[in-house]
Design a protein around this motif. Structure first.
Motif, PDB file in Angstrom:
ATOM      1  N   LEU A 286      -1.616  -9.546 -57.631  1.00 47.95           N
ATOM      2  CA  LEU A 286      -1.231 -10.753 -56.920  1.00 47.95           C
ATOM      3  C   LEU A 286      -1.182 -11.931 -57.868  1.00 47.95           C
ATOM      4  N   SER A 287      -0.535 -12.993 -57.467  1.00 46.34           N
ATOM      5  CA  SER A 287      -0.503 -14.245 -58.214  1.00 46.34           C
ATOM      6  C   SER A 287      -0.578 -15.389 -57.222  1.00 46.34           C
ATOM      7  N   GLY A 288      -0.934 -16.578 -57.735  1.00 44.14           N
ATOM      8  CA  GLY A 288      -1.021 -17.728 -56.862  1.00 44.14           C
ATOM      9  C   GLY A 288      -2.462 -18.073 -56.523  1.00 44.14           C
ATOM     10  N   THR A 296      -0.874 -20.320 -51.643  1.00 44.74           N
ATOM     11  CA  THR A 296       0.036 -19.196 -51.416  1.00 44.74           C
ATOM     12  C   THR A 296      -0.302 -18.069 -52.368  1.00 44.74           C
ATOM     13  N   ASN A 298       1.200 -14.330 -53.939  1.00 47.80           N
ATOM     14  CA  ASN A 298       2.425 -13.568 -54.139  1.00 47.80           C
ATOM     15  C   ASN A 298       2.093 -12.227 -54.759  1.00 47.80           C
ATOM     16  N   ASN A 300       2.887  -9.381 -57.496  1.00 51.35           N
ATOM     17  CA  ASN A 300       3.501  -9.271 -58.807  1.00 51.35           C
ATOM     18  C   ASN A 300       4.360  -8.009 -58.850  1.00 51.35           C
ATOM     19  N   ASN A 308      11.286  -6.280 -52.050  1.00 51.05           N
ATOM     20  CA  ASN A 308      10.285  -7.322 -51.860  1.00 51.05           C
ATOM     21  C   ASN A 308       9.019  -6.789 -51.204  1.00 51.05           C
TER      22      ASN A 308
END
Length: 602
Positions: A286-288, A296, A298, A300, A308
């Motif tokens: 994940l990122s964010g 939020t 997101n 990766n 998506n």
């Protein structure tokens, strides 16, 4: 003696017709004597003149009389009357005829057949048929007034039925009624053994109707006295349960509030009233995230794909399914190996479903587009299986196409090579084959793959190494026919070119038999209209209606038309050319019946 020239002319001289239903002939009553009455029968006298070889006939002759409702062809009315050994003197003869009570005012014609009295051969039919004419007094009787009749019963002498509006002599009780009588005032009652009266009983509170008796009363029984109670969060009112208000969610909460359960009821509370999140950190994949405000997270993604969603780490996708538009799965192989190879221990190796277009499509420039193989022993395990549950004519369960080879090639070691189950309407085949290059449409091989046993050419011709087996035993042609014909009828060709039942002995216009179940049927294609046509058996073994009127039929006897419509009979010696229908394969001792016959017209 040439029988064809014996009977050259037949002229009826006198026709006296007397008929009787309830009519009574009564003469004048003599003083002191009882009136003598005699009922008229259905017999009438027929006189005629017969010539033999142009000269008035003399001697004994056999006559056969029939009534018909038309001057030519038509249908027979009443019975056939046979008069044997009738004395003919100087050409004149007299016979008594009785066809039964058939004269109702409709025009009728008399057909007469004659043969020498010592002969047992066929009758010679005299033509034309003789019209039955009525005498003047018979015509008058059809509209005579009461005042013009004699011998009227006393109750009708005043032209009035004495019972009309008078006394009923008897009243009888029918089904569902009782009572009645033959004199005086009578009463009819409903019989409760058949009829049920209106329900007049009722059951007390706590009881229910168990049965209703024929007199309308009821039999009651107590109910089961089951009691119900409301549990937590419920209340009982009468026989209905409802949720307590304290257990119901509030209809709405204000902005910034959420519904919360406090242990006994639902309430609205401020969002985050149970504590604030101080930070959100992005974990693996994940990122964010962040430590204040709205944050939020997101996923990766690696690679250059446009998906998506995230995949599992093993990336097998087993049990996964996708939906969308366009091609669901497309695989390409750069070598000679399969683009898709699937093995399943149980169930389907590959299953594809499409709402529009091909569910599974295979294409190959050198090998097989789609190949299926199964090693299972069960009869429901298929190498390739295709289903189409769409509209009628909207695609195929399995569709094979090839530019230069087989569209579909099926090879089985121990079961059905191709199984097709179609549910289409008329014109939709379970299995359809087309060769657009003009080659063979369908071919089939046996154990030897180089020995073709059966094939259908591109012009529709069928070839087979073996014999064709059918449940029938004759060859028939479809032909226009009159209405009302039945299988087994002996058929003749009429002046209009249509088929009719035979009506005369030794009829030379006979052409065959109405086939019951032909083995081969000609004169009919899959797109032709066969209404108004029947199968005419011209060669082979058929069932035929037969009569023993010319003596018992034995296997091997030649058969010809009989006097009974649509029936065959045994031919006498040397039957005329063109009258033989066929040869009997079974016997018939008496009356009429159905036997097997070999059709052999001659």
């Amino acid at each position: 003696m040439n029988r064809k020239r014996i009977f050259t002319k037949f002229v009826p001289l006198v026709l006296l017709l007397t008929m009787a239903g309830n009519v009574v002939a009564q003469g004048p009553e003599l003083p002191g004597e009882a009136s003598v009455q005699a009922s008229l029968g259905t017999v009438f006298t027929y006189q005629g003149r017969l010539t033999d070889g142009g000269q008035p006939a003399n001697g004994l002759y056999d006559f056969r009389f029939k009534l018909f409702n038309a001057e030519a062809m038509g249908g027979q009315v009443g019975t056939t009357v046979i008069k044997d050994n009738v004395s003919v003197s100087n050409g004149f003869f007299t016979v008594q005829l009785d066809f039964g009570d058939v004269f109702s005012g409709t025009a009728l014609w008399l057909e007469i057949g004659v043969r020498p009295g010592a002969s047992t051969g066929a009758y010679t039919i005299l033509a034309p048929r003789q019209a039955i004419t009525a005498s003047p007094y018979a015509l008058y009787a059809m509209h005579a007034a009461w005042s013009g009749l004699t011998g009227i019963p006393a109750g009708f002498a005043d032209n009035v039925d004495n019972d009309a509006g008078g006394d009923i002599t008897a009243v009888y009780a029918g089904t569902g009624l009782s009572g009645g009588g033959t004199s005086g005032d009578v009463t009819l009652n409903a019989d409760t053994n058949y009829l049920q009266r209106r329900v007049s009983g009722a059951c007390a509170t706590g009881s229910a109707i168990r049965s209703i008796n024929t007199d309308g009363t009821v039999t009651c029984e107590s109910d089961d006295n089951t009691t119900y109670s409301a549990g937590t969060g419920l209340r009982l009112s009468g026989n209905q349960f409802s949720l307590l208000p304290s257990y119901q969610l509030p209809q709405t909460c204000a902005n910034g509030q959420v519904a919360q359960w406090n242990g006994s009821a639902w309430t609205c509370a401020a969002a985050g009233s149970n504590g604030d999140i101080t930070a959100v950190y992005a974990g693996t994949g994940l990122s964010g995230g962040g430590t204040s405000g709205d944050v939020t997270l997101n996923v990766n993604f690696a690679g250059s794909g446009s998906a998506n969603t995230a995949a599992r780490s093993d990336h097998k996708h087993w049990g996964a399914s996708w939906s969308g538009s366009g091609t669901g799965l497309e695989l390409h192989s750069s070598d000679e190996g399969p683009a898709l190879f699937a093995i399943a221990v149980s169930g389907d190796g590959v299953r594809a479903q499409s709402q529009s277009g091909a569910a599974l499509s295979g294409s190959s420039t050198r090998g097989t587009g789609v190949e299926g193989f199964t090693t299972a022993d069960g009869t429901e395990d298929n190498g390739v299986a295709g289903w189409n549950f769409g509209c009628s004519g909207c695609g195929s369960g399995v569709y094979g196409y090839s530019d230069y080879s087989y569209g579909v090639f099926a090879d089985s070691d121990n079961y059905v090579a191709i199984y097709a189950n179609g549910g289409g309407t008329s014109g939709i085949a379970a299995l359809r084959a087309r060769n657009w290059r003009g080659g063979v449409i369908i071919d089939a091989y046996g154990i030897n793959q180089y020995d073709r046993e059966f094939y259908v050419s591109n012009t529709g011709e069928v070839y087979a190494d073996g014999s064709f087996h059918s449940g029938g035993a004759d060859f028939a042609e479809m032909w226009s026919a009159a209405e009302g014909l039945e299988p087994g009828d002996v058929l003749v060709i009429g002046p209009d070119g249509k088929l009719y039942r035979s009506t005369q002995p030794y009829q030379s216009t006979v052409v065959g038999v109405y086939s019951t179940k032909p083995a081969l049927l000609g004169g009919h294609s899959d797109d032709s209209d066969s209404s108004g046509e029947v199968p005419l058996a011209v060669v082979g073994i058929v069932l035929v209606k037969a009569s023993a009127e010319n003596g018992p039929i034995r296997p091997g006897d030649l058969l010809v038309c009989s006097s009974i419509a649509g029936h065959a009979m045994k031919a006498s010696a040397n039957p005329p050319p063109g009258t033989v229908i066929g040869k009997a394969l079974e016997g018939l001792n008496e009356d009429t019946g159905v036997i097997r016959m070999l059709v052999m017209l001659r």
